[in-house]
Design a protein around this motif. Sequence first.
Motif, short mmCIF file in Angstrom:
data_model
loop_
_atom_site.label_atom_id
_atom_site.label_comp_id
_atom_site.label_asym_id
_atom_site.label_seq_id
_atom_site.Cartn_x
_atom_site.Cartn_y
_atom_site.Cartn_z
N CYS A 78 -20.21 24.96 -42.10
CA CYS A 78 -21.52 25.40 -42.58
C CYS A 78 -21.85 24.77 -43.93
O CYS A 78 -20.99 24.68 -44.81
CB CYS A 78 -21.53 26.91 -42.78
N TYR A 121 -20.05 35.19 -46.87
CA TYR A 121 -20.09 34.30 -45.70
C TYR A 121 -20.19 35.12 -44.41
O TYR A 121 -19.39 36.04 -44.20
CB TYR A 121 -18.82 33.43 -45.68
N CYS A 139 -18.38 30.50 -38.31
CA CYS A 139 -17.38 29.59 -37.71
C CYS A 139 -16.08 30.29 -37.36
O CYS A 139 -15.16 29.63 -36.88
CB CYS A 139 -17.07 28.45 -38.69
ZN ZN Z 1 -19.11 28.05 -41.11
#
Ligand code: ZN
Length: 285
Positions: free
Chosen positions: A99, A125, A129
């Motif tokens: 990202c 975050y 992912c």
């Molecule tokens: Zn990521």
Amino acid sequence: MHTERFAPSPTGELHLGHAFSALTGWRRARVAGGQFLVRMEDLDQGRVRSEFVDQIYEDLTWLGVDWDGEVVFQSARYDAYRSALDRLTAMDLTYSCTCTRRDIAEAVSAPQEGAVQAGPDGPVYPGTCRDRAVRPGIPAAIRLDIRKALDCLGAMALDFEETGSGPHGETGRIELDRDNLIHGTGDVALARRDDAPAYHLAVVVDDAWQEITHVTRGRDLFSATPVHRLLQHLLRLSVPVYHHHRLIRDDAGKRLAKRDHAHSLAALRDAGWQPGDLLRRLGLD
Ligand code: ZN
Ligand code: GLU
């Protein structure tokens, strides 16, 4: 031996807040007959400038702060951070994240996400992912899977000692709040997309390697301490005693920023301030 460190990032000028950290840590070390070390946290090579390193030495000398031994530069210690990272990866506690800053900003502002949570590194975050296979060849950060890291603890509770910075100057132990680590801190980066080690990893590796017994730093870093404590546990590193001091504000009550030249020590010196004026301004006289 009581060992403190001052760990500035040479990406800007030191201001009154840094002076407060350096002076407080230095005094605590000297009163205890201990050591005071300086560590340059120069991992952000895009923003580091050697003039700032020189200016930090000049500022500390002007303040009357002396230090023991050689100054450590984090940029010379990549191998140590890499081997710590490899250990966490071998424990299956990390994952790759491709990202960009923008991807993260878009994901956290998506309508279903609710209020944006601010963690120690900006927005928490969102975990995009965590469970996806990352295509090889794309620059990837390495993140700590905070849930798996907490699972490693089982029922064990982790805490850290915090001295003298409660609202009434109290000292005590602060227990890690799992929920807050998951939702308020999240999967922090341990290495950045440009491969540079990240602050949280480097700081715990170096505090242990330099045998730091006492960390004195601003309250702005208080929210980072639980993840530091967790990393210390996972990597079997020593745990210093923490002291997060009050933040120094400008006359209007605003927090000082690194870009704010007017409150830099160099600017105050140029304006004719003497070290004694500074101590009075900081309430340290
Ligand atoms: Zn990521
Ligand atoms: N390098 C960090 C900063 O300048 C301080 C790190 C620390 O004291 O843990 O904000």
